[in-house]
Each structure stands twice: as C-alpha cells, then as structure tokens.
Design a protein around this motif. Structure first.
Motif, PDB file in Angstrom:
ATOM      1  N   GLU A 131       0.824  -1.214   0.000  1.00  0.00           N
ATOM      2  CA  GLU A 131       0.000   0.000   0.000  1.00  0.00           C
ATOM      3  C   GLU A 131       0.857   1.262   0.000  1.00  0.00           C
ATOM      4  O   GLU A 131       0.582   2.209  -0.753  1.00  0.00           O
ATOM      5  CB  GLU A 131      -0.902  -0.007   1.231  1.00  0.00           C
ATOM      6  CG  GLU A 131      -1.775   1.237   1.368  1.00  0.00           C
ATOM      7  CD  GLU A 131      -2.612   1.230   2.641  1.00  0.00           C
ATOM      8  OE1 GLU A 131      -3.114   2.303   3.007  1.00  0.00           O
ATOM      9  OE2 GLU A 131      -2.745   0.152   3.268  1.00  0.00           O
ATOM     10  N   ALA A 132       1.904   1.289   0.804  1.00  0.00           N
ATOM     11  CA  ALA A 132       2.671   2.525   1.002  1.00  0.00           C
ATOM     12  C   ALA A 132       3.901   2.637   0.112  1.00  0.00           C
ATOM     13  O   ALA A 132       4.280   3.745  -0.300  1.00  0.00           O
ATOM     14  CB  ALA A 132       3.089   2.637   2.466  1.00  0.00           C
ATOM     15  N   TYR A 133       4.549   1.505  -0.193  1.00  0.00           N
ATOM     16  CA  TYR A 133       5.803   1.526  -0.960  1.00  0.00           C
ATOM     17  C   TYR A 133       5.816   0.397  -2.003  1.00  0.00           C
ATOM     18  O   TYR A 133       6.704  -0.464  -1.995  1.00  0.00           O
ATOM     19  CB  TYR A 133       7.012   1.379  -0.024  1.00  0.00           C
ATOM     20  CG  TYR A 133       7.153   2.509   0.956  1.00  0.00           C
ATOM     21  CD1 TYR A 133       7.797   3.706   0.608  1.00  0.00           C
ATOM     22  CD2 TYR A 133       6.636   2.401   2.255  1.00  0.00           C
ATOM     23  CE1 TYR A 133       7.920   4.751   1.512  1.00  0.00           C
ATOM     24  CE2 TYR A 133       6.762   3.444   3.163  1.00  0.00           C
ATOM     25  CZ  TYR A 133       7.405   4.614   2.784  1.00  0.00           C
ATOM     26  OH  TYR A 133       7.523   5.648   3.687  1.00  0.00           O
ATOM     27  N   PRO A 134       4.847   0.385  -2.912  1.00  0.00           N
ATOM     28  CA  PRO A 134       4.704  -0.764  -3.817  1.00  0.00           C
ATOM     29  C   PRO A 134       5.862  -0.964  -4.781  1.00  0.00           C
ATOM     30  O   PRO A 134       6.059  -2.072  -5.276  1.00  0.00           O
ATOM     31  CB  PRO A 134       3.409  -0.451  -4.574  1.00  0.00           C
ATOM     32  CG  PRO A 134       3.272   1.041  -4.494  1.00  0.00           C
ATOM     33  CD  PRO A 134       3.812   1.408  -3.149  1.00  0.00           C
ATOM     34  N   GLU A 135       6.642   0.091  -5.041  1.00  0.00           N
ATOM     35  CA  GLU A 135       7.733  -0.010  -6.011  1.00  0.00           C
ATOM     36  C   GLU A 135       9.084  -0.318  -5.364  1.00  0.00           C
ATOM     37  O   GLU A 135      10.074  -0.519  -6.080  1.00  0.00           O
ATOM     38  CB  GLU A 135       7.842   1.304  -6.805  1.00  0.00           C
ATOM     39  CG  GLU A 135       6.572   1.689  -7.554  1.00  0.00           C
ATOM     40  CD  GLU A 135       6.131   0.614  -8.538  1.00  0.00           C
ATOM     41  OE1 GLU A 135       6.994   0.046  -9.220  1.00  0.00           O
ATOM     42  OE2 GLU A 135       4.920   0.342  -8.594  1.00  0.00           O
ATOM     43  N   ILE A 136       9.139  -0.338  -4.038  1.00  0.00           N
ATOM     44  CA  ILE A 136      10.430  -0.504  -3.354  1.00  0.00           C
ATOM     45  C   ILE A 136      10.702  -1.982  -3.086  1.00  0.00           C
ATOM     46  O   ILE A 136       9.881  -2.673  -2.467  1.00  0.00           O
ATOM     47  CB  ILE A 136      10.448   0.277  -2.024  1.00  0.00           C
ATOM     48  CG1 ILE A 136      10.110   1.751  -2.253  1.00  0.00           C
ATOM     49  CG2 ILE A 136      11.805   0.135  -1.345  1.00  0.00           C
ATOM     50  CD1 ILE A 136      11.061   2.481  -3.157  1.00  0.00           C
ATOM     51  N   PRO A 137      11.842  -2.509  -3.528  1.00  0.00           N
ATOM     52  CA  PRO A 137      12.170  -3.912  -3.264  1.00  0.00           C
ATOM     53  C   PRO A 137      12.289  -4.205  -1.769  1.00  0.00           C
ATOM     54  O   PRO A 137      12.618  -3.314  -0.969  1.00  0.00           O
ATOM     55  CB  PRO A 137      13.527  -4.099  -3.960  1.00  0.00           C
ATOM     56  CG  PRO A 137      13.600  -3.007  -4.970  1.00  0.00           C
ATOM     57  CD  PRO A 137      12.869  -1.849  -4.371  1.00  0.00           C
ATOM     58  N   VAL A 138      12.032  -5.446  -1.413  1.00  0.00           N
ATOM     59  CA  VAL A 138      12.107  -5.877  -0.012  1.00  0.00           C
ATOM     60  C   VAL A 138      13.091  -7.036   0.089  1.00  0.00           C
ATOM     61  O   VAL A 138      13.013  -7.998  -0.678  1.00  0.00           O
ATOM     62  CB  VAL A 138      10.716  -6.306   0.510  1.00  0.00           C
ATOM     63  CG1 VAL A 138      10.793  -6.666   1.984  1.00  0.00           C
ATOM     64  CG2 VAL A 138       9.686  -5.199   0.288  1.00  0.00           C
ATOM     65  N   TYR A 139      14.029  -6.941   1.033  1.00  0.00           N
ATOM     66  CA  TYR A 139      14.978  -8.023   1.284  1.00  0.00           C
ATOM     67  C   TYR A 139      14.290  -9.065   2.169  1.00  0.00           C
ATOM     68  O   TYR A 139      13.824  -8.737   3.275  1.00  0.00           O
ATOM     69  CB  TYR A 139      16.222  -7.502   2.004  1.00  0.00           C
ATOM     70  CG  TYR A 139      17.197  -6.725   1.152  1.00  0.00           C
ATOM     71  CD1 TYR A 139      16.904  -6.337  -0.154  1.00  0.00           C
ATOM     72  CD2 TYR A 139      18.442  -6.352   1.655  1.00  0.00           C
ATOM     73  CE1 TYR A 139      17.811  -5.622  -0.919  1.00  0.00           C
ATOM     74  CE2 TYR A 139      19.361  -5.641   0.901  1.00  0.00           C
ATOM     75  CZ  TYR A 139      19.043  -5.270  -0.381  1.00  0.00           C
ATOM     76  OH  TYR A 139      19.938  -4.556  -1.142  1.00  0.00           O
ATOM     77  N   VAL A 140      14.243 -10.300   1.712  1.00  0.00           N
ATOM     78  CA  VAL A 140      13.586 -11.378   2.457  1.00  0.00           C
ATOM     79  C   VAL A 140      14.400 -12.660   2.315  1.00  0.00           C
ATOM     80  O   VAL A 140      15.155 -12.819   1.349  1.00  0.00           O
ATOM     81  CB  VAL A 140      12.148 -11.633   1.935  1.00  0.00           C
ATOM     82  CG1 VAL A 140      11.301 -10.374   2.037  1.00  0.00           C
ATOM     83  CG2 VAL A 140      12.157 -12.151   0.498  1.00  0.00           C
ATOM     84  N   PRO A 141      14.243 -13.602   3.245  1.00  0.00           N
ATOM     85  CA  PRO A 141      14.885 -14.903   3.081  1.00  0.00           C
ATOM     86  C   PRO A 141      14.141 -15.744   2.044  1.00  0.00           C
ATOM     87  O   PRO A 141      12.921 -15.687   1.935  1.00  0.00           O
ATOM     88  CB  PRO A 141      14.814 -15.538   4.474  1.00  0.00           C
ATOM     89  CG  PRO A 141      13.705 -14.829   5.167  1.00  0.00           C
ATOM     90  CD  PRO A 141      13.582 -13.472   4.564  1.00  0.00           C
ATOM     91  N   PHE A 142      14.884 -16.533   1.300  1.00  0.00           N
ATOM     92  CA  PHE A 142      14.309 -17.400   0.276  1.00  0.00           C
ATOM     93  C   PHE A 142      13.432 -18.477   0.921  1.00  0.00           C
ATOM     94  O   PHE A 142      13.702 -18.937   2.025  1.00  0.00           O
ATOM     95  CB  PHE A 142      15.444 -18.053  -0.518  1.00  0.00           C
ATOM     96  CG  PHE A 142      14.995 -18.939  -1.643  1.00  0.00           C
ATOM     97  CD1 PHE A 142      14.411 -18.394  -2.773  1.00  0.00           C
ATOM     98  CD2 PHE A 142      15.155 -20.312  -1.568  1.00  0.00           C
ATOM     99  CE1 PHE A 142      13.996 -19.207  -3.815  1.00  0.00           C
ATOM    100  CE2 PHE A 142      14.741 -21.132  -2.607  1.00  0.00           C
ATOM    101  CZ  PHE A 142      14.161 -20.576  -3.728  1.00  0.00           C
TER     102      PHE A 142
END
Length: 249
Positions: A131-142
């Motif tokens: 909702e707030a940052y739809p274009e920003i990548p997110v670092y997550v574990p695989f």
C-alpha cells in the motif's frame, strides 16, 4: 559462474563504524528509530551512502530499543503498522533531502524472523508495504512465509547471511544458542563463496540447502565487522566476483 553479488550491512545502530564499512558494501540497512538510530544518524549515514554510491534501505523493527528489536513485542497490528511506517518515513525523507532513491526495505531482528516464519506477520508486512511503498524492493529470506505472501505483490530480493549459521529448515540459528554467529574468518569466507558460486548454504549440521541469493548481509555489530568485510572483499575479488548494488528498476 556468477560474477557479482550485493553486499549489505546493518548501519546506524550506534556502533559508529559506518565510515569504515561504507566503502566495503554496496547496500545498507539503516536503523530508523525502532531498535536504534535517530534523525541525526539517519541523515549522516544517507550522506555517506550517497558519497560511496551505496543503496540506502530502511530497516524497521519492533519499537524496542531496550532489547535492540530482537524480541517479539505484544503489539496490535495497528500499532505495529503505525510504528513501521513512521520508521520507514524517516529514512525515506532523508533520502529525499539528499536526492538519493530509497533502494529497499528490510525488516530487522524479531520482526524479520516472524515475517519469515509466521504467515500472519508476512501478510501484515506485505499488505502495508504494497500500500505505502509498492515499487520498493524488499529483502527477504528465500523460501519463507514472506516470500509466499509477497510474491506477485512486491519486488523481492533474496537475502542470506555471511556471519550467521543456519538450521536444517533454512532458518537462522537463534542468537540464544551457541554458534549462531560466525566469527572465524575462514569459515565466513567459505560460507559466502558457497552461497555465491553454488547458490548453496551449508547448515550447522552439515546439510546443504539450495537457495536463490541476491544479497548477502554482514551485520555491522558483528565482532571485527570491518576486518571481516575487508577480507571478504579481497576474497571475492580473487574469485572474480564484484560487489554491486542491485538495480531498483
């Protein structure tokens, strides 16, 4: 054979080693007032990152400075949402002030682990970021709950940890246990080269996990973090692997 990897580091956490670490990394996760950090530190680190062309990420956590964001807090999702968005906004504003893009978002500590392991937390974080940052990548574990919740809704960059040991299920060994953190130089280098060259992680009991890995983290508060990253940069270079910031586009 892979020829590049993003090296990220958690900064702005009161250690004071940002100037030494910044030339050795390609992206940073900036504490934004939840577990550590303040407006002055955020501004200083963003300026440093701009100088060294390092991608700036917001690193929100439970609002728990006492325990450095490493314990689950009993907060309503409404209260947690307000806190997380306020934290990210601090880093985003500093980026705007210095005319650098917000490169990514990465949850910290207990919040990161809960989003990796619990569906309700993964869906919560996915919803507020979409909702707030739809274009920003997110670092997550695989292969985590966060991966399953956010696929198709957010851009995901898969992260592994240079200085942490892994359980057979792919989760990080708890910091409450022995051998959670890798401090031996040779062990850390072998751990990372295995990740980069073969997309594999060797667990604490010797199992091999296949993983997609886009970025590798060295914690800024790991003992001798600067020396470890200097050595890691040297060994990556010897193996013709460049550190590079992943494009946001």
């Amino acid at each position: 054979m892979r020829t590049s990897i993003d090296l990220n580091c958690d900064l702005g956490e009161g250690i004071g080693n940002e100037a030494a670490l910044m030339p050795l990394i390609s992206s940073c996760n900036l504490a934004c007032g939840g577990h550590a950090g303040d407006l002055e530190t955020i501004d200083q680190v963003v300026q440093l990152a701009k100088q060294y062309k390092v991608g700036v990420g917001a690193h929100p956590s439970f609002p728990d400075r006492e325990h450095f964001g490493r314990r689950e807090m009993q907060l309503s999702f409404k209260a947690l949402k307000d806190s997380v968005l306020e934290q990210i906004a601090r880093v985003n504003q500093a980026c705007l002030n210095h005319q650098v893009p917000l490169h990514h978002i990465k949850a910290h500590g207990a919040l990161y682990n809960l989003c990796a392991q619990k569906k309700e937390y993964a869906e919560f974080l996915t919803e507020i970021l979409a909702e707030a940052y739809p274009e920003i990548p997110v670092y997550v574990p695989f292969d985590s709950e966060m991966t399953r919740a956010a696929t198709g809704k957010l851009k995901l960059l898969f992260e592994a940890f240079a200085d942490r040991n892994y359980e057979p299920d792919g989760s990080l060994v708890s910091r409450q246990k022995d051998h959670a953190v890798i401090t031996d130089e040779n062990a850390l280098i072998n751990h990372v080269l295995c990740m980069v060259q073969r997309s594999e992680i060797k667990t604490l009991d010797g199992d091999i996990l296949k993983m997609k890995i886009d970025t590798i983290c060295v914690h800024g508060d790991t003992p001798k973090a600067v020396e470890l990253l200097q050595l890691l940069n040297q060994k990556l270079d010897e193996n013709q692997i460049k550190k590079t910031t992943i494009s946001c586009k």
